[in-house]
Design a protein around this motif. Structure first.
Motif, PDB file in Angstrom:
ATOM      1  N   ASP A 167     114.820  34.201 111.253  1.00 21.65           N
ATOM      2  CA  ASP A 167     113.871  33.804 110.212  1.00 21.65           C
ATOM      3  C   ASP A 167     112.466  34.314 110.514  1.00 21.65           C
ATOM      4  O   ASP A 167     111.724  34.712 109.603  1.00 21.65           O
ATOM      5  CB  ASP A 167     113.847  32.278 110.069  1.00 21.65           C
ATOM      6  N   MET A 168     112.086  34.297 111.781  1.00 18.86           N
ATOM      7  CA  MET A 168     110.761  34.796 112.160  1.00 18.86           C
ATOM      8  C   MET A 168     110.613  36.257 111.758  1.00 18.86           C
ATOM      9  O   MET A 168     109.590  36.668 111.193  1.00 18.86           O
ATOM     10  CB  MET A 168     110.551  34.638 113.663  1.00 18.86           C
ATOM     11  N   ASP A 169     111.645  37.036 112.023  1.00 17.95           N
ATOM     12  CA  ASP A 169     111.610  38.451 111.655  1.00 17.95           C
ATOM     13  C   ASP A 169     111.491  38.614 110.150  1.00 17.95           C
ATOM     14  O   ASP A 169     110.694  39.423 109.648  1.00 17.95           O
ATOM     15  CB  ASP A 169     112.871  39.143 112.174  1.00 17.95           C
ATOM     16  N   LEU A 170     112.251  37.813 109.406  1.00 20.82           N
ATOM     17  CA  LEU A 170     112.230  37.914 107.944  1.00 20.82           C
ATOM     18  C   LEU A 170     110.867  37.497 107.391  1.00 20.82           C
ATOM     19  O   LEU A 170     110.321  38.152 106.500  1.00 20.82           O
ATOM     20  CB  LEU A 170     113.339  37.030 107.365  1.00 20.82           C
ATOM     21  N   VAL A 171     110.302  36.409 107.928  1.00 21.97           N
ATOM     22  CA  VAL A 171     109.002  35.917 107.468  1.00 21.97           C
ATOM     23  C   VAL A 171     107.906  36.944 107.746  1.00 21.97           C
ATOM     24  O   VAL A 171     107.044  37.213 106.893  1.00 21.97           O
ATOM     25  CB  VAL A 171     108.670  34.564 108.133  1.00 21.97           C
ATOM     26  N   GLU A 172     107.927  37.523 108.942  1.00 20.14           N
ATOM     27  CA  GLU A 172     106.903  38.513 109.288  1.00 20.14           C
ATOM     28  C   GLU A 172     106.988  39.734 108.381  1.00 20.14           C
ATOM     29  O   GLU A 172     105.954  40.277 107.964  1.00 20.14           O
ATOM     30  CB  GLU A 172     107.049  38.910 110.753  1.00 20.14           C
ATOM     31  N   ARG A 173     108.200  40.169 108.084  1.00 27.57           N
ATOM     32  CA  ARG A 173     108.349  41.327 107.210  1.00 27.57           C
ATOM     33  C   ARG A 173     107.887  41.002 105.784  1.00 27.57           C
ATOM     34  O   ARG A 173     107.284  41.837 105.113  1.00 27.57           O
ATOM     35  CB  ARG A 173     109.803  41.806 107.212  1.00 27.57           C
ATOM     36  N   ARG A 174     108.162  39.785 105.340  1.00 31.00           N
ATOM     37  CA  ARG A 174     107.719  39.399 103.992  1.00 31.00           C
ATOM     38  C   ARG A 174     106.199  39.298 103.943  1.00 31.00           C
ATOM     39  O   ARG A 174     105.570  39.690 102.958  1.00 31.00           O
ATOM     40  CB  ARG A 174     108.370  38.074 103.582  1.00 31.00           C
ATOM     41  N   MET A 175     105.596  38.766 104.989  1.00 33.78           N
ATOM     42  CA  MET A 175     104.136  38.673 105.044  1.00 33.78           C
ATOM     43  C   MET A 175     103.506  40.058 105.034  1.00 33.78           C
ATOM     44  O   MET A 175     102.494  40.297 104.368  1.00 33.78           O
ATOM     45  CB  MET A 175     103.705  37.900 106.298  1.00 33.78           C
ATOM     46  N   GLU A 176     104.120  40.981 105.750  1.00 34.28           N
ATOM     47  CA  GLU A 176     103.621  42.358 105.778  1.00 34.28           C
ATOM     48  C   GLU A 176     103.660  42.970 104.390  1.00 34.28           C
ATOM     49  O   GLU A 176     102.724  43.659 103.967  1.00 34.28           O
ATOM     50  CB  GLU A 176     104.453  43.185 106.757  1.00 34.28           C
ATOM     51  N   THR A 177     104.744  42.709 103.670  1.00 29.52           N
ATOM     52  CA  THR A 177     104.878  43.225 102.303  1.00 29.52           C
ATOM     53  C   THR A 177     103.802  42.633 101.392  1.00 29.52           C
ATOM     54  O   THR A 177     103.207  43.335 100.561  1.00 29.52           O
ATOM     55  CB  THR A 177     106.269  42.895 101.741  1.00 29.52           C
ATOM     56  N   LEU A 178     103.531  41.330 101.557  1.00 29.19           N
ATOM     57  CA  LEU A 178     102.510  40.681 100.735  1.00 29.19           C
ATOM     58  C   LEU A 178     101.122  41.239 101.025  1.00 29.19           C
ATOM     59  O   LEU A 178     100.335  41.494 100.097  1.00 29.19           O
ATOM     60  CB  LEU A 178     102.524  39.175 100.966  1.00 29.19           C
ATOM     61  N   HIS A 179     100.824  41.410 102.312  1.00 24.92           N
ATOM     62  CA  HIS A 179      99.515  41.973 102.666  1.00 24.92           C
ATOM     63  C   HIS A 179      99.344  43.377 102.087  1.00 24.92           C
ATOM     64  O   HIS A 179      98.259  43.730 101.596  1.00 24.92           O
ATOM     65  CB  HIS A 179      99.355  42.002 104.186  1.00 24.92           C
ATOM     66  N   LYS A 180     100.409  44.149 102.131  1.00 24.54           N
ATOM     67  CA  LYS A 180     100.358  45.496 101.564  1.00 24.54           C
ATOM     68  C   LYS A 180     100.111  45.424 100.062  1.00 24.54           C
ATOM     69  O   LYS A 180      99.315  46.194  99.502  1.00 24.54           O
ATOM     70  CB  LYS A 180     101.661  46.237 101.853  1.00 24.54           C
ATOM     71  N   GLY A 181     100.784  44.483  99.394  1.00 25.58           N
ATOM     72  CA  GLY A 181     100.599  44.326  97.962  1.00 25.58           C
ATOM     73  C   GLY A 181      99.184  43.910  97.605  1.00 25.58           C
ATOM     74  O   GLY A 181      98.613  44.358  96.608  1.00 25.58           O
ATOM     75  N   MET A 182      98.606  43.049  98.454  1.00 24.82           N
ATOM     76  CA  MET A 182      97.223  42.613  98.207  1.00 24.82           C
ATOM     77  C   MET A 182      96.250  43.786  98.333  1.00 24.82           C
ATOM     78  O   MET A 182      95.309  43.899  97.557  1.00 24.82           O
ATOM     79  CB  MET A 182      96.860  41.494  99.182  1.00 24.82           C
ATOM     80  N   ARG A 183      96.518  44.642  99.323  1.00 24.97           N
ATOM     81  CA  ARG A 183      95.637  45.809  99.502  1.00 24.97           C
ATOM     82  C   ARG A 183      95.732  46.756  98.307  1.00 24.97           C
ATOM     83  O   ARG A 183      94.758  47.441  97.963  1.00 24.97           O
ATOM     84  CB  ARG A 183      96.008  46.551 100.791  1.00 24.97           C
ATOM     85  N   LEU A 184      96.915  46.775  97.678  1.00 22.89           N
ATOM     86  CA  LEU A 184      97.114  47.649  96.532  1.00 22.89           C
ATOM     87  C   LEU A 184      96.706  46.980  95.219  1.00 22.89           C
ATOM     88  O   LEU A 184      96.845  47.572  94.140  1.00 22.89           O
ATOM     89  CB  LEU A 184      98.583  48.080  96.455  1.00 22.89           C
TER      90      LEU A 184
END
Length: 363
Positions: free
Chosen positions: A136-153
């Motif tokens: 779950d930690m791996d999945l959460v971190e990857r989802r957070m990374e995707t969200l941060h990328k989306g915010m930057r875009l």
């Protein structure tokens, strides 16, 4: 309506034996690790004596009980979250279930191999839980990374509060705490969509030996104490013994199990525990030629129940006639219950009670 549970545990803990006991599916259960590679899937009718009593009154042609769908998944090993054993292939099989059943070995038997030299159910259970946490930690971190990328875009379509929830989940997971034990508020359907394993409610089946039924071993006592301290249900089941007994006729089976102190079979105990774990109630619909049992989340309304029966019925909902099972049986059916003034006529927001009989009127 069926509900789904995934059976997990270390290799040779007794997962497939429990699966066979509950489903009578005859899945392989051999004495070597990873006997189960692809998940075994079985559907078992939920035992319900009320259906027989109802059927005698409504004289229906077809009786449909509610069901439990079980997934028996390959043995998990330390490092599975990083690809050891069957790794993510294993983890993927349980992302869609409603609840998790942890099978933990408590019995001593030199003829049945174990991944460790000694029997320590608390250690074994915590290994499996730790692997789910790390996945779950791996999945959460990857989802957070995707969200941060989306915010930057400059994306604007992200769910409100999603990042904050993920950050809170990460804080608990980093401490080895399952999401379901964190106290966080979240929507279970969202967790299932995200594939969060530790957000699922779980219970523990202690796979015990015959002697444990007479005098609990230190291993079983330690596991029970672990469960009590965390508010987790621990169900002792002698799977091998009960599986042998399941070949007998019903009367002989009950007498056989009772002779060694088993008053409630492992199947019944597990299903009842799953109902409690998932906060489910049962309701019945005696309509036309079919009598059917359904499961509904506690707190569900007549409108929710109509949606389970059919979306057209829900969309055309007018009213619901509702009578308790006790009144339905004692007055000989719906007509008698109506004459006795025991039938409620309610709208869509009426909260169904456990064992209600429901007739929905719709356009």
């Amino acid at each position: 309506m069926s509900f789904t549970c995934g059976i997990v545990g270390l290799p040779n803990a007794g997962k497939s034996t429990l699966f066979n006991l509950v489903t009578k599916a005859g899945a392989p259960a051999e004495n070597y690790p990873f006997c189960t590679i692809d998940p075994n899937i079985g559907v078992v009718n939920v035992p319900d004596e009320n259906l027989e009593a109802l059927a005698r009154i409504v004289k229906t042609e077809t009786v449909v009980p509610t069901t439990l769908k079980l997934f028996d998944i390959a043995g998990l090993v330390k490092g599975a979250s990083e690809g050891e054993g069957l790794g993510n292939q294993f983890l993927g099989h349980i992302r869609g279930v409603d609840a998790i059943v942890h099978v933990v070995r408590c019995f001593e038997d030199p003829q049945v191999s174990h991944v460790y030299a000694d029997i320590d159910p608390v250690r074994d259970l915590e290994i499996v839980l730790a692997e789910l946490v790390m996945a779950d930690m791996d999945l959460v971190e990857r989802r957070m990374e995707t969200l941060h990328k989306g915010m930057r875009l400059g994306r604007k379509d992200m769910e409100a509060g999603e990042l904050e929830l993920l950050e809170s989940m990460k804080a608990f997971l980093s401490k080895g705490v399952c999401v379901v034990d964190s106290g966080l508020e979240y929507d279970q359907s969202r967790m299932k969509a995200w594939g969060i394993l530790t957000a699922k409610p779980y219970l523990v089946v202690a796979n015990v030996g015959e002697n444990d039924l007479i005098q609990p071993s230190k291993a079983l006592e330690a596991l029970t104490s672990w469960g009590d301290s965390r508010g987790k249900k621990v169900i002792p089941v002698c799977t091998r013994f009960e599986l042998e007994a399941s070949e007998l006729e019903e009367d002989e089976r009950r007498e056989f199990l009772s002779s060694i102190g088993i008053e409630k079979s492992g199947t019944v105990a597990l299903i009842e525990a799953c109902y409690e774990l998932l906060d489910l109630v049962t309701f019945y619909t005696p309509v036309g030629k079919t009598l059917r049992a359904w499961t509904l989340k506690k707190g569900g309304t007549a409108f929710d129940a109509a949606g389970l029966i059919h979306t057209d019925i829900q969309q055309g909902f007018i009213k619901a006639e509702i009578v308790s099972l006790t009144d339905f049986l004692s007055h000989g059916g719906l007509h008698g219950a109506r004459e006795a003034g025991c039938v409620l006529t309610e709208g869509r927001d009426f909260v169904l009670r456990d064992k209600d009989v429901l007739i929905v009127h719709f356009r």
